[in-house]
Design a protein around this motif. Structure first.
Motif, PDB file in Angstrom:
ATOM      1  N   THR A  86      22.974  33.065  41.137  1.00 45.13           N
ATOM      2  CA  THR A  86      22.398  32.129  39.842  1.00 45.13           C
ATOM      3  C   THR A  86      21.297  32.495  39.352  1.00 45.13           C
ATOM      4  O   THR A  86      20.601  31.905  38.095  1.00 45.13           O
ATOM      5  CB  THR A  86      22.139  30.799  40.550  1.00 45.13           C
ATOM      6  N   THR A  87      20.929  34.008  39.414  1.00 42.02           N
ATOM      7  CA  THR A  87      19.729  34.370  38.779  1.00 42.02           C
ATOM      8  C   THR A  87      19.609  34.353  37.422  1.00 42.02           C
ATOM      9  O   THR A  87      18.654  34.191  36.631  1.00 42.02           O
ATOM     10  CB  THR A  87      19.279  35.828  39.249  1.00 42.02           C
ATOM     11  N   ALA A  88      20.446  34.773  36.821  1.00 44.90           N
ATOM     12  CA  ALA A  88      20.678  35.038  35.375  1.00 44.90           C
ATOM     13  C   ALA A  88      21.189  33.652  34.523  1.00 44.90           C
ATOM     14  O   ALA A  88      21.343  33.701  33.486  1.00 44.90           O
ATOM     15  CB  ALA A  88      21.657  36.183  35.000  1.00 44.90           C
ATOM     16  N   LEU A  89      21.223  32.783  35.383  1.00 43.83           N
ATOM     17  CA  LEU A  89      21.410  31.382  34.594  1.00 43.83           C
ATOM     18  C   LEU A  89      20.434  30.439  34.605  1.00 43.83           C
ATOM     19  O   LEU A  89      19.542  30.237  35.278  1.00 43.83           O
ATOM     20  CB  LEU A  89      22.828  30.827  35.686  1.00 43.83           C
ATOM     21  N   ASP A  90      20.619  29.491  33.722  1.00 46.19           N
ATOM     22  CA  ASP A  90      19.580  28.280  33.500  1.00 46.19           C
ATOM     23  C   ASP A  90      19.821  27.507  34.554  1.00 46.19           C
ATOM     24  O   ASP A  90      20.651  27.400  35.511  1.00 46.19           O
ATOM     25  CB  ASP A  90      19.656  27.617  32.258  1.00 46.19           C
ATOM     26  N   VAL A  91      18.864  26.510  34.899  1.00 41.93           N
ATOM     27  CA  VAL A  91      18.611  25.460  36.012  1.00 41.93           C
ATOM     28  C   VAL A  91      19.933  24.789  36.069  1.00 41.93           C
ATOM     29  O   VAL A  91      20.440  24.618  37.122  1.00 41.93           O
ATOM     30  CB  VAL A  91      17.557  24.664  35.924  1.00 41.93           C
ATOM     31  N   THR A  92      20.535  24.120  35.151  1.00 41.94           N
ATOM     32  CA  THR A  92      21.669  23.210  35.199  1.00 41.94           C
ATOM     33  C   THR A  92      22.841  24.035  35.606  1.00 41.94           C
ATOM     34  O   THR A  92      23.501  23.424  36.404  1.00 41.94           O
ATOM     35  CB  THR A  92      21.694  22.611  33.839  1.00 41.94           C
ATOM     36  N   VAL A  93      22.846  25.260  34.985  1.00 43.80           N
ATOM     37  CA  VAL A  93      24.252  25.850  35.422  1.00 43.80           C
ATOM     38  C   VAL A  93      24.223  26.477  36.859  1.00 43.80           C
ATOM     39  O   VAL A  93      25.249  26.474  37.468  1.00 43.80           O
ATOM     40  CB  VAL A  93      24.414  27.045  34.326  1.00 43.80           C
ATOM     41  N   GLN A  94      22.776  26.781  37.364  1.00 44.67           N
ATOM     42  CA  GLN A  94      22.569  27.027  38.551  1.00 44.67           C
ATOM     43  C   GLN A  94      23.310  26.059  39.706  1.00 44.67           C
ATOM     44  O   GLN A  94      23.850  26.595  40.417  1.00 44.67           O
ATOM     45  CB  GLN A  94      21.130  27.601  38.732  1.00 44.67           C
ATOM     46  N   GLN A  95      22.888  24.859  39.355  1.00 49.63           N
ATOM     47  CA  GLN A  95      23.278  23.805  40.191  1.00 49.63           C
ATOM     48  C   GLN A  95      24.847  23.714  40.101  1.00 49.63           C
ATOM     49  O   GLN A  95      25.404  23.430  41.337  1.00 49.63           O
ATOM     50  CB  GLN A  95      22.454  22.600  39.840  1.00 49.63           C
TER      51      GLN A  95
END
Length: 646
Positions: free
Chosen positions: A489-498
Motif C-alpha cells: 500500500t506504500t504507493a497508494l493513497d489512504v482510502t485505497v490503502q484501506q
C-alpha cells in the motif's frame, strides 16, 4: 500500447522535418532496390567496348566503365545487393547481440558474467580491426563479408541489449512471472523483447547505415562482393583507377552510399525522438549453527514459540542471505527464524535496510547470484526450498507475491487479461479461452468493476488501486496458501490503502490463506496481523502478538517505532518523536547489540555482547539485555525529519 496511441506516435514521427526527410529517402532507396534490377538490369550489364571509359553524355548520364557499361544504371541496380547485404548483416548482428545480452537470463548469472566480460573485451577493440579479423576468418566474398561485419557489430548491440534486458529483469512483473514458474525463454519472448523492441528498432535503423558503409568499405578493399556481382563498394573500386580523368565513376556510387546511410540514420533519429527513446567476489559461508528448539532460551533465532494452529505453511530456521563485498561477505539477513500457519497473518516491520524485504525475496526464491541463501530449514507446505529442485508448479500455484509498486507489477506491453491468464495456462494446462475466463473471474473476485472490459485493457489504463487489486487477482489464479505482500500500500493513497488491506483480510479469512505482510505502517500491522516480527540490522529483535504492539513491546527499538507513529492524541505543538541516529550499514555491523549506538538504555555490556533471541513462557521473543526496562520515549528533537520505517 493501444492502436490509437501507436498511431499518434507514428504521426508525430512523420510530421517532423527529420522524419519526413528520413522516411522519404528510405522509401526511395527501398523502391529502387525492388524495381531497379527488374527495369534496368539488361542495360546495366550491356557491354559496349567502343564507348569504354566514356564521360557523361545524354546517353550515359555519368559515363561508362572500362567495358562500356552504363554506370548510372549499374549504380541503380547495385542498390538491391548493397541494401540486402547491409540488412542481413544488421539482422545477424542484432540476433547475436540479443543472445549475448540476454545471457544472464538464459544461462544464469554466473555464465552471464562470463559472457559480459567477453562483450567488454570485444567492445574495447576498434571496429575496423574486428571487421578485418572476421573477414579473414570467414573468407573473401559476399557471404564472408556479411558474417564478418555482423560479428564485428554484434558486441555493440550486445552491450545495448545487456543494459536493456537487465533493466527489464529488475521489474516486478518479471519477478512475478518467475514466482509463477514461467520459463526463461518465455520470459524473454513474452516479457523482455516486447519492452525493448522500440529502442532496438531505433538502433537497428542507425546501425544499418553503419553496416552499409562497412560493407562498401570491404568491397572497396576487394574483400567483399566479387565479380561478376557488384555493389556500391565494388563500383567504387572499379572507378578508382580512372578517378582523375573520370571522377564520377567513383563518386557516384560513393554518393549513393551516403544517401542510403543518411536515410537509415535520419529514420532512426526520427523514431527515437517521436517515441521518446534515448539514443543510443568469493562468498564466505554463513557461520554454522546448531538448530535450536522453539523453546530453547539459550540463544540463536529460534523459530516462533507459537506453533501454527492449523498446519504449517512456511517454516524458516536460521536463514542467512549473503552477498560478496569489496571487504568480504555482506550478510543483510542474519539468522532469521519464524513460522506461519494456515490462515495466520504475520507482519515484518523495521526501517529501510533492516532486511525485511530481502527475507521475503529469499522465501519466494527470488534472490539471484551472486546472492546466496542458506538456512537450516526453509520449507513451504512441506517442500524443501533449498534442495535446488523446488517445484516451480508448487510455487506458481501456492505462493503469491504482491509487490510495492503496482505500476511495475505488470508488463506494459500486454493486456491485463492475458497476463493473468498466463499463470493458469502455465500451471493448470487450461486453454487460452478457459484461462482468460478464469482471469476475468479473478478480477471480479478482487472487486474490479466491469472485469470483462478491464481484462482487455493495458496496465496504464488502470489506476494504482486497480492495478494492485489485479496483482492480488493474479496471485489468486492458482490456489495460494501463502501471500507475501511487500509493502503493498506504500504507493497508494489512504482510502485505497484501506480497500487493499480489507481485500487481503477478506481473502485470508475466506480462503484460509496465510499472509506475510511487510509494511512501514505499524498501525496497519496492528490492525490486520496476528503476530509481528521486528527486524533490525538483518535479524529479528522481537516477536510479539500484534495486539500487544502498543502496550507489551519489550525491546527499546520496537517501542521507538511505535512512539514514532502519530495518532489522534499527538500534541500538534510538540515536535514529532523520532529515532535518533541512523540504521546500521549491513557492510559494517558493530560488535555487540547493533541497536546500542541509538539506544538510550545501552551500556558497555550491550556494546560488547550481542544478545540472543530468547523465547519467554508466552511464546514471545526478544533480543535485548535491557528488555522490559522503563524507557522514556518523549519526543526527541532532531534536525531531521521523522525516520520512515519502511
Amino acid at each position: 500500447m493501444t492502436t490509437s496511441t501507436s498511431s499518434r506516435r507514428w504521426r508525430r514521427v512523420l510530421s517532423t522535418p527529420v522524419g519526413m526527410v528520413g522516411f522519404g529517402l528510405l522509401a526511395l532507396v527501398v523502391v529502387l532496390a525492388v524495381l531497379a534490377p527488374l527495369l534496368w538490369h539488361d542495360r546495366a550489364v550491356a557491354v559496349d567496348t567502343a564507348n569504354a571509359m566514356a564521360g557523361p553524355s545524354s546517353d550515359h548520364w555519368i559515363g561508362t566503365d572500362a567495358l562500356g557499361r552504363d554506370l548510372f544504371f549499374r549504380v541503380l541496380v547495385a542498390t538491391r545487393l548493397s541494401l540486402l547485404l547491409a540488412v542481413c548483416s544488421t539482422a545477424i548482428a542484432i540476433s547475436v547481440g540479443l543472445v549475448l545480452g540476454a545471457a544472464p537470463l538464459l544461462l544464469g548469472p554466473r555464465m552471464g558474467r562470463l559472457v559480459g566480460a567477453l562483450i567488454n573485451v570485444l567492445v574495447a577493440f576498434p571496429g575496423l580491426l574486428l571487421v578485418l579479423f572476421f573477414a579473414v576468418v570467414f573468407g573473401v566474398g559476399a557471404k564472408g563479408a556479411v558474417f564478418a561485419i555482423a560479428m564485428a557489430g554484434a558486441p555493440a548491440f550486445a552491450r545495448l541489449c545487456q543494459t536493456m534486458v537487465a533493466g527489464v529483469l529488475g521489474l516486478d512483473y518479471v519477478a512475478a512471472a518467475r514466482v509463477a514458474g514461467v520459463g526463461r525463454f518465455r520470459i524473454l519472448f513474452r516479457h523482455v523483447l516486447p519492452n525493448i523492441a522500440e529502442p532496438l528498432i531505433v538502433n537497428a535503423s542507425i546501425g544499418a547505415g553503419g553496416m552499409l558503409l562497412a560493407f562498401a568499405g570491404l568491397s572497396f578493399l576487394g574483400l567483399g562482393v566479387q565479380a561478376p556481382a557488384y555493389d556500391w563498394g565494388r563500383l567504387m573500386q572499379e572507378g578508382l583507377t580512372g578517378i582523375y580523368i573520370h571522377p564520377l565513376a567513383a563518386l557516384a556510387p560513393g554518393l549513393a552510399v551516403i544517401i542510403a546511410g543518411l536515410a537509415f540514420n535520419l529514420t532512426g533519429e526520427a523514431i527515437a525522438r517521436g517515441f521518446g527513446i534515448p539514443e543510443a567476489g568469493n562468498l564466505a559461508p554463513a557461520p554454522a549453527r546448531t538448530p535450536a528448539a522453539p523453546d530453547d532460551e539459550s540463544g540463536a533465532d529460534a523459530p516462533s514459540g507459537r506453533a501454527p494452529e492449523r498446519g504449517g505453511v512456511l517454516d524458516v530456521r536460521d536463514l542467512h542471505v549473503t552477498f560478496p563485498g569489496p571487504a568480504g561477505a555482506i550478510r543483510p539477513v542474519r539468522g532469521v527464524s519464524f513460522s506461519i500457519g494456515r490462515g495466520q497473518a504475520v507482519a515484518i516491520v523495521g526501517e529501510s535496510g533492516s532486511g525485511k524485504s530481502l527475507t521475503a525475496l529469499a522465501v519466494a526464491q527470488l534472490v539471484e547470484e551472486p546472492g546466496r541463501v542458506e538456512a537450516d530449514q526453509l520449507t513451504f507446505v512441506g517442500t524443501d526450498l533449498l534442495d535446488g529442485e523446488a517445484d516451480a508448479k508448487l510455487l506458481g500455484q501456492s505462493l503469491s507475491v504482491v509487490f510495492q509498486d503496482p505500476m511495475t507489477s505488470f508488463n506494459p506491453a500486454h493486456r491485463m487479461g492475458p497476463q493473468l491468464a498466463e499463470v493458469a495456462r502455465q500451471h493448470q494446462g487450461l486453454s487460452r479461452k478457459a484461462a482468460l475466463a478464469r482471469a476475468v473471474d479473478r478480477l471480479r473476485a478482487v472487486k474490479v468493476v466491469d472485469p470483462e472490459r478491464r481484462a482487455k485493457q493495458y496496465p496504464f489504463e488502470f489506476s494504482g488501486g486497480m492495478r494492485q487489486r489485479a496483482m492480488i487477482g493474479m496471485g489468486l489464479m492458482g490456489t495460494p496458501q501463502l501471500i507475501i505482500a511487500d509493502e503493498p500500500t506504500t504507493a497508494l493513497d489512504v482510502t485505497v490503502q484501506q480497500q487493499v488491506l480489507d481485500l487481503l483480510g477478506e481473502i485470508r479469512r475466506t480462503d484460509d490463506v496465510a499472509l506475510l505482510l511487510i509494511s512501514h505502517d505499524v498501525a496497519v500491522v496492528a490492525e490486520i496481523c496476528d503476530r509481528v516480527l521486528v527486524m533490525y540490522a538483518g535479524r529479528i529483535v522481537e516477536e510479539l502478538p500484534a495486539a500487544d504492539l502498543w502496550t507489551g513491546a519489550q525491546h527499546p527499538y520496537t517501542r521507538a517505532l511505535v512512539a514514532a507513529v502519530p495518532d489522534m492524541e499527538t500534541d500538534l505543538d510538540a515536535p514529532l518523536a523520532s529515532i535518533a541516529g541512523r540504521p546500521v550499514d549491513p557492510t559494517d555491523i558493530p560488535i555487540g547489540c547493533a541497536y546500542a549506538a541509538r539506544c538510550p538504555l545501552a551500556d558497555d555490556h550491550c556494546r560488547s555482547v550481542d544478545p540472543d533471541l530468547v523465547t519467554d513462557a508466552a511464546g514471545n521473543r526478544v533480543a535485548c539485555w535491557r528488555a522490559g526496562q522503563t524507557l522514556s520515549l518523549g519526543p526527541t528533537v532532531t534536525n531531521e525529519k521523522k525516520v520512515v520505517t519502511s
